[in-house]
Design an enzyme around this catalytic site. Sequence first.
Site, PDB file in Angstrom:
ATOM      1  N   GLU A 117     -80.240 -37.925  -2.265  1.00 48.46           N
ATOM      2  CA  GLU A 117     -80.738 -39.538  -3.668  1.00 48.46           C
ATOM      3  C   GLU A 117     -79.572 -40.395  -3.326  1.00 48.46           C
ATOM      4  O   GLU A 117     -79.766 -41.686  -3.981  1.00 48.46           O
ATOM      5  CB  GLU A 117     -81.378 -38.653  -5.164  1.00 48.46           C
ATOM      6  CG  GLU A 117     -81.931 -37.671  -4.890  1.00 48.46           C
ATOM      7  CD  GLU A 117     -83.529 -38.982  -4.724  1.00 48.46           C
ATOM      8  OE1 GLU A 117     -83.346 -40.300  -4.519  1.00 48.46           O
ATOM      9  OE2 GLU A 117     -84.300 -38.315  -4.095  1.00 48.46           O
ATOM     10  N   SER A 131     -71.412 -37.291  16.901  1.00 47.60           N
ATOM     11  CA  SER A 131     -72.552 -38.048  16.315  1.00 47.60           C
ATOM     12  C   SER A 131     -73.720 -37.871  18.045  1.00 47.60           C
ATOM     13  O   SER A 131     -74.550 -37.550  17.966  1.00 47.60           O
ATOM     14  CB  SER A 131     -73.011 -39.609  16.357  1.00 47.60           C
ATOM     15  OG  SER A 131     -72.684 -39.541  15.422  1.00 47.60           O
ATOM     16  N   HIS A 169     -85.413 -35.883  10.216  1.00 46.11           N
ATOM     17  CA  HIS A 169     -84.188 -35.912  10.633  1.00 46.11           C
ATOM     18  C   HIS A 169     -82.918 -36.300   9.918  1.00 46.11           C
ATOM     19  O   HIS A 169     -81.898 -35.809   9.686  1.00 46.11           O
ATOM     20  CB  HIS A 169     -84.853 -36.743  11.835  1.00 46.11           C
ATOM     21  CG  HIS A 169     -82.770 -36.637  12.515  1.00 46.11           C
ATOM     22  ND1 HIS A 169     -82.611 -35.314  13.276  1.00 46.11           N
ATOM     23  CD2 HIS A 169     -82.056 -37.153  12.899  1.00 46.11           C
ATOM     24  CE1 HIS A 169     -81.820 -35.920  13.856  1.00 46.11           C
ATOM     25  NE2 HIS A 169     -81.376 -37.015  13.548  1.00 46.11           N
ATOM     26  N   SER A 170     -82.864 -37.439   8.981  1.00 47.76           N
ATOM     27  CA  SER A 170     -82.104 -38.093   8.525  1.00 47.76           C
ATOM     28  C   SER A 170     -82.346 -38.876   8.331  1.00 47.76           C
ATOM     29  O   SER A 170     -83.661 -39.205   7.370  1.00 47.76           O
ATOM     30  CB  SER A 170     -80.866 -38.446   9.936  1.00 47.76           C
ATOM     31  OG  SER A 170     -81.138 -39.887  10.249  1.00 47.76           O
TER      32      SER A 170
END
Length: 477
Positions: A152, A238, A367-368
């Site tokens: 959030e 990443s 996923h993200s």
Amino acid sequence: ALQHALMNKLVFALPAGRGPLVRGCFPACIMVPSAQALSKGGASRKRGRAFAARSAVGEAQQLQRRMAGKGGMGHRKCSSAAGGAQHPNIGTFSTDLQFVAKFQEPFVTFRVLDDFGDIVPGAAEPDVGRECAVRMFRMMLRLNVMDSILYEAQRQGRLSFYMTNYGEEATHMGSAAALEDEDVVFGQYREAGVLLWRGFTIQEACDQCVANEDSSDKGRMMPVHYGSARHNFHTISSPLATQLPQAAGAAYALKMQGKEACVVCFFGDGAASEGDFHGALNFAATLACPVVFFCRNNGYAISTPISEQYKGDGIAVRGVSYNIKTVRCDGNDVFAVHAVMREARRIAVQEGQPVLVEAMTYRGGHHSTSDDATRYRGSEEVSVWANTNNPIARMKMYLEKKGWLEEGAEEGFREEAKKEVLEALVAAEAKRKRGVEDMFTDVYDSPPKHLREQEEEVRKHLAEFGEAEYPILKEMA
């Protein structure tokens, strides 16, 4: 000329001991002409070929002696059997032409708890005491609450990026609880719970996500790309699957150092589609590296479902193809994960062999924060998993039936975690950012000319445009 001559004998110069691998190439194949072939040439050609043959055989014998002194490499070798030469991978000959596409039976899935928190008939009672079991549950809730708040916060613009671990909490705590502090961990980007179990604090997690002066990576990585030398947890990167060959190499280093520890490498089903996966497993198998490859098969590689990602029986069957001990477990069953990881670690450390674990779970969130999962899967699918096969709910039901969880304990744990995360986030946001100079350090011992020129260029640019264009400068240390 030697190869072109009439030859009817092959001598394979193979390393003595355990196999033919020499720097990853095919076995040295030395071709020696027969006496009949040699007799057909002139005297000079005879002498030349004989010399070449003697030289080749001499080199082969030297190679054998060198490899014998090193204990050999690999575990198979091409040799002459009683009935003649035969490839080591040939098992049984057949006159039936067969193309094999899959194993006879699906890979079995190990399980301890059912969907209602009861021990599956025939399964052994978990070898986990009350204190550890309650801690597992508490840490699962802690991770879940941290995910909710920081997700959030990203939506509010307070973080640039975030990835949740919804639905996969059991893979974190079940595996982490079975490891020792000296074991080395390589994560992908959805293993925050493993790091929290090891002692990484909520404050450290928030500092990293906010990228302030106390961030373990000096503010140079994307959020959730955690790392901690103190906890033997390599910094997450990443690019997909790069940690797999790195883990194999780190495990080989532990082996060379004679340490009683292993490497654990976490990755997803999507990473198993990368070439690095296969290279890593082959290295680990041939070099007998003490590494546990832990695959979280959560059904999706970002937006690609496993139905479009592979046609085989999951990821586990690939381990068997590399002659690696492999197991599949229910990834939403924390006790199954714990039992599997504990045995996998024993095999890696005591037997010095790699292991592949496939934990069958489900990615409950996007996923993200850069992904919208509603574009490729329905809300009903997510709801069914959350309500019928939820790892936190299964663990809670087990603890309640054992009488190990007091009434209202879950609510208390959640409130405790909520307070801790909110306070840590506010504290992280109040800290200064790292200065520009940290963009150019920690790679070279002495910065090279091109890096110094880049730093000078950045400083001139910032001096020209200043805080009016870059308000972040006000927050820098």
